[in-house]
Design a protein around this motif. Sequence first.
Motif: not given
Length: 338
Positions: A83-91
């Motif tokens: 979740e953090l991996r996705k959040y860091r660029w897409q979020g």
Amino acid sequence: MSNLVEVKNLCVDYITFDGPIRAVTDVNFNIKKGEILGLAGESGCGKSTIAFSLMRLHRPPALISEGKIEFEGKNVLEMSDSELRKYRWQGASMVFQSAMNCLNPVKTIEYQFWDVFDAHDMVSNREESIKKAKELLRIVDIPEDRLFDYPHQFSGGMRQRVVIAMALALKPKLLIMDEPTTALDVVVQREILQKVYQLKEQFGFSILFITHDLSLMVEFCDRIGIMYSGQLVELAPAKEILQSPYHPYSDGLGNSFPTLIGDLQEMRGIPGTPLDLSKVPPGCRFAPRCHLAKETCHIKPPHIHQQNECRLVACHYPINTSDNRDQLPIKLTQVAEV
């Protein structure tokens, strides 16, 4: 307008041999969708620490010890690795202080875009990556034929725009800009901020803008939070921070740079030095430097409270209010409209 980010009672400690040092203490604020929120203050006041907390980029000895950071209602501090991996660029994505340090000097700009896209499975092949990278360079006004150049072949302003393009590569909902115009001349600063504002209007993302330059921030932000020694001491609409500051520290920051319009006025700085966070006094942290401090200020710490519907302030005796309007020794000049 609904909130994109809510920071609640955030505390960040740095672990030392002499015990933990609290660099950020009980900070609360929100960022609305499509809003530009600024954080201003002296070096070492906790601005970048908050930015790294929002991205969960802290490494030991830093430790987020208390609080919540909610992004669209989900606590960032409880996210799994995926979740953090996705959040860091897409979020949320971040533009760091030094663009040259963010770019790999021995890799072309094209390769660095490919690295971003490939890591997040955004493209199926190198050709698709090149196409997307060229589109991003055009967005920040860099010729697409520069894609295969190395970072040292770009000027400081162009490198900063490349970093901004990379930060926007996955279309994040929040862009964190940590002093993005440091070491750039004022003309290039304005060009970059105007371009970022145009992109914000085009893509609808929110921005957390961090700098020590309050005059630059007033032109760019919707609201401004003032940080002092790890605490948020005032939060208000941008123009009001300069025209009618409530906290004496905000007033000091506003009077620390010359105005371009109005009568000449004597400049006055903020006396003393920033607080040593290993020796926090029992009362207000700004009291030793405040020309308006009273006995209560040295004994009882102020808590940030709602002064009116759009203003938060942490001060026992806020200035520019109906009861204390005459306390300001020098009035601020009118802020030029942008």
